[in-house]
Motif scaffolding. Structure first.
Motif, PDB file in Angstrom:
ATOM      1  N   MET A   1     -17.425 -99.408  60.700  1.00 32.54           N
ATOM      2  CA  MET A   1     -17.354-100.864  60.622  1.00 32.54           C
ATOM      3  C   MET A   1     -15.931-101.304  60.274  1.00 32.54           C
ATOM      4  N   THR A   2     -15.473-102.338  60.938  1.00 35.33           N
ATOM      5  CA  THR A   2     -14.161-102.919  60.680  1.00 35.33           C
ATOM      6  C   THR A   2     -14.348-104.320  60.114  1.00 35.33           C
ATOM      7  N   ARG A   3     -13.703-104.596  58.982  1.00 38.91           N
ATOM      8  CA  ARG A   3     -13.803-105.916  58.371  1.00 38.91           C
ATOM      9  C   ARG A   3     -12.474-106.649  58.499  1.00 38.91           C
ATOM     10  N   VAL A   4     -12.566-107.935  58.835  1.00 36.90           N
ATOM     11  CA  VAL A   4     -11.379-108.761  59.015  1.00 36.90           C
ATOM     12  C   VAL A   4     -11.537-110.041  58.202  1.00 36.90           C
ATOM     13  N   ILE A   5     -10.571-110.313  57.326  1.00 38.97           N
ATOM     14  CA  ILE A   5     -10.553-111.549  56.547  1.00 38.97           C
ATOM     15  C   ILE A   5      -9.565-112.499  57.209  1.00 38.97           C
ATOM     16  N   VAL A   6     -10.042-113.679  57.586  1.00 41.29           N
ATOM     17  CA  VAL A   6      -9.182-114.653  58.255  1.00 41.29           C
ATOM     18  C   VAL A   6      -8.809-115.756  57.264  1.00 41.29           C
ATOM     19  N   TYR A   7      -7.574-115.729  56.822  1.00 46.35           N
ATOM     20  CA  TYR A   7      -7.053-116.780  55.933  1.00 46.35           C
ATOM     21  C   TYR A   7      -6.711-117.973  56.817  1.00 46.35           C
TER      22      TYR A   7
ATOM     23  N   SER B   1      -0.885-112.039  49.801  1.00 48.86           N
ATOM     24  CA  SER B   1      -0.582-110.813  49.057  1.00 48.86           C
ATOM     25  C   SER B   1      -1.785-110.362  48.235  1.00 48.86           C
ATOM     26  N   ASP B   2      -2.434-111.308  47.576  1.00 49.49           N
ATOM     27  CA  ASP B   2      -3.605-110.981  46.754  1.00 49.49           C
ATOM     28  C   ASP B   2      -4.756-110.454  47.609  1.00 49.49           C
ATOM     29  N   LEU B   3      -4.987-111.086  48.763  1.00 47.83           N
ATOM     30  CA  LEU B   3      -6.063-110.643  49.637  1.00 47.83           C
ATOM     31  C   LEU B   3      -5.805-109.229  50.158  1.00 47.83           C
ATOM     32  N   CYS B   4      -4.566-108.970  50.556  1.00 52.17           N
ATOM     33  CA  CYS B   4      -4.221-107.635  51.075  1.00 52.17           C
ATOM     34  C   CYS B   4      -4.375-106.556  50.009  1.00 52.17           C
ATOM     35  N   LYS B   5      -3.993-106.881  48.791  1.00 54.30           N
ATOM     36  CA  LYS B   5      -4.061-105.900  47.705  1.00 54.30           C
ATOM     37  C   LYS B   5      -5.478-105.720  47.182  1.00 54.30           C
ATOM     38  N   SER B   6      -6.227-106.808  47.125  1.00 53.41           N
ATOM     39  CA  SER B   6      -7.564-106.732  46.528  1.00 53.41           C
ATOM     40  C   SER B   6      -8.580-106.062  47.444  1.00 53.41           C
TER      41      SER B   6
ATOM     42  N   PRO C   1      -7.867-103.553  50.362  1.00 55.03           N
ATOM     43  CA  PRO C   1      -7.036-102.796  51.302  1.00 55.03           C
ATOM     44  C   PRO C   1      -7.813-102.155  52.441  1.00 55.03           C
ATOM     45  N   SER C   2      -9.130-102.073  52.326  1.00 51.64           N
ATOM     46  CA  SER C   2      -9.929-101.497  53.401  1.00 51.64           C
ATOM     47  C   SER C   2     -10.211-102.506  54.511  1.00 51.64           C
ATOM     48  N   ALA C   3      -9.853-103.762  54.297  1.00 50.72           N
ATOM     49  CA  ALA C   3     -10.038-104.804  55.305  1.00 50.72           C
ATOM     50  C   ALA C   3      -8.695-105.205  55.902  1.00 50.72           C
ATOM     51  N   THR C   4      -8.721-105.712  57.120  1.00 49.02           N
ATOM     52  CA  THR C   4      -7.531-106.301  57.731  1.00 49.02           C
ATOM     53  C   THR C   4      -7.491-107.778  57.379  1.00 49.02           C
ATOM     54  N   VAL C   5      -6.342-108.232  56.923  1.00 47.63           N
ATOM     55  CA  VAL C   5      -6.155-109.651  56.596  1.00 47.63           C
ATOM     56  C   VAL C   5      -5.306-110.275  57.693  1.00 47.63           C
TER      57      VAL C   5
ATOM     58  N   ASN D   1      -2.052-103.726  55.981  1.00 47.19           N
ATOM     59  CA  ASN D   1      -3.315-104.277  56.490  1.00 47.19           C
ATOM     60  C   ASN D   1      -3.218-105.769  56.815  1.00 47.19           C
ATOM     61  N   PHE D   2      -1.999-106.250  57.043  1.00 42.18           N
ATOM     62  CA  PHE D   2      -1.789-107.666  57.340  1.00 42.18           C
ATOM     63  C   PHE D   2      -1.379-107.873  58.793  1.00 42.18           C
ATOM     64  N   VAL D   3      -2.055-108.800  59.475  1.00 38.04           N
ATOM     65  CA  VAL D   3      -1.743-109.166  60.862  1.00 38.04           C
ATOM     66  C   VAL D   3      -1.527-110.681  60.916  1.00 38.04           C
ATOM     67  N   PRO D   4      -0.281-111.153  61.000  1.00 31.76           N
ATOM     68  CA  PRO D   4      -0.040-112.595  61.006  1.00 31.76           C
ATOM     69  C   PRO D   4      -0.448-113.223  62.328  1.00 31.76           C
ATOM     70  N   ASN D   5      -0.902-114.464  62.266  1.00 31.53           N
ATOM     71  CA  ASN D   5      -1.202-115.231  63.478  1.00 31.53           C
ATOM     72  C   ASN D   5      -1.041-116.711  63.192  1.00 31.53           C
ATOM     73  N   LEU D   6      -0.331-117.393  64.084  1.00 32.53           N
ATOM     74  CA  LEU D   6      -0.161-118.839  63.999  1.00 32.53           C
ATOM     75  C   LEU D   6      -0.719-119.471  65.271  1.00 32.53           C
ATOM     76  N   LEU D   7      -1.441-120.570  65.109  1.00 34.41           N
ATOM     77  CA  LEU D   7      -1.920-121.323  66.267  1.00 34.41           C
ATOM     78  C   LEU D   7      -0.785-122.194  66.801  1.00 34.41           C
TER      79      LEU D   7
END
Length: 210
Positions: A1-7, A51-56, A58-62, A105-111
């Motif tokens: 399973m892959t988890r992705v958090i979308v800020y 930064s907090d999301l990535c550190k808290s 690390p098993s998920a992609t932010v 584990n960070f992937v930036p994206n801008l609309l």
């Protein structure tokens, strides 16, 4: 399973992630969850949350779903004089943000330039709002005047949302925006919006975090 958090930007983007994006990935065993920030007034706030999301976790992609149009001016790369296309400029800012966050584990994206650009992937879907044929025609003309929906520009008076509000003053982003987006569908958005499509492709290619 892959988890992705979308800020993401706010309640509209949160609903877009949960109702439209997330179900599209279930059959790939990729699970998206939205983390709304309710505004992006200062880059320091964006940086802390990311930064907090990535550190808290690390098993998920932010990743992010933030409007390029509304980014604070002190965002890394925003003040740089970058020549080339709008894609070159946005890619540069994304790269600078990624370097600033410095998390694997960070992937930036801008609309480009904001959420409402996606709605111009098929302006006929504004029929959902009961708009007259004249207004629909005007929306279609706006779309036809730009190379892509992502080229409908970064200007306080003529950004995608401003154009919609001028023709449809009753536009309610969290309600109308989501329902129109759902009518359009991801396939049309991806076909019309290159940068958005590239982001979705990156998510599709993610491997489970160890």
């Amino acid at each position: 399973m892959t988890r992705v958090i979308v800020y993401c930007e706010g309640p509209t983007e949160e609903t877009f992630v949960n109702r439209i994006l997330a179900p599209a990935f279930w059959n790939r065993n990729i699970y998206l969850s939205a983390h709304p920030c309710n505004g992006v007034s200062k880059y320091s706030i964006i940086r802390k949350w990311l930064s907090d999301l990535c550190k808290s976790d690390p098993s998920a992609t932010v990743t992010t779903m933030l409007d390029y149009y509304g980014l604070p001016s002190d965002t890394p790369g925003m003040r740089d004089a970058i020549s080339g296309t709008v894609y070159d400029k946005v890619n540069h800012v994304e790269k600078c943000i990624s370097e600033d966050i410095g998390a694997q584990n960070f992937v930036p994206n801008l609309l480009i330039h904001e959420f409402e650009a996606l709605l111009f992937s098929d302006p006929t879907c504004f029929e959902f709002c009961g708009l007259s044929s004249r207004v629909i025609e005007e929306l279609c003309k706006i779309r036809a005047s730009a190379e892509t929906p992502e080229h409908i520009n970064n200007n306080p008076n003529t950004a995608p949302s401003k154009r919609i509000q001028k023709l449809y003053p009753e536009y309610i982003k969290p309600l109308d925006g989501i329902n129109i987006a759902q009518d359009i569908g991801l396939s049309k958005m991806r076909a019309a919006c290159r940068h958005f499509d590239e982001w979705i492709s990156v998510i599709e290619s993610l491997e489970p975090q160890k």
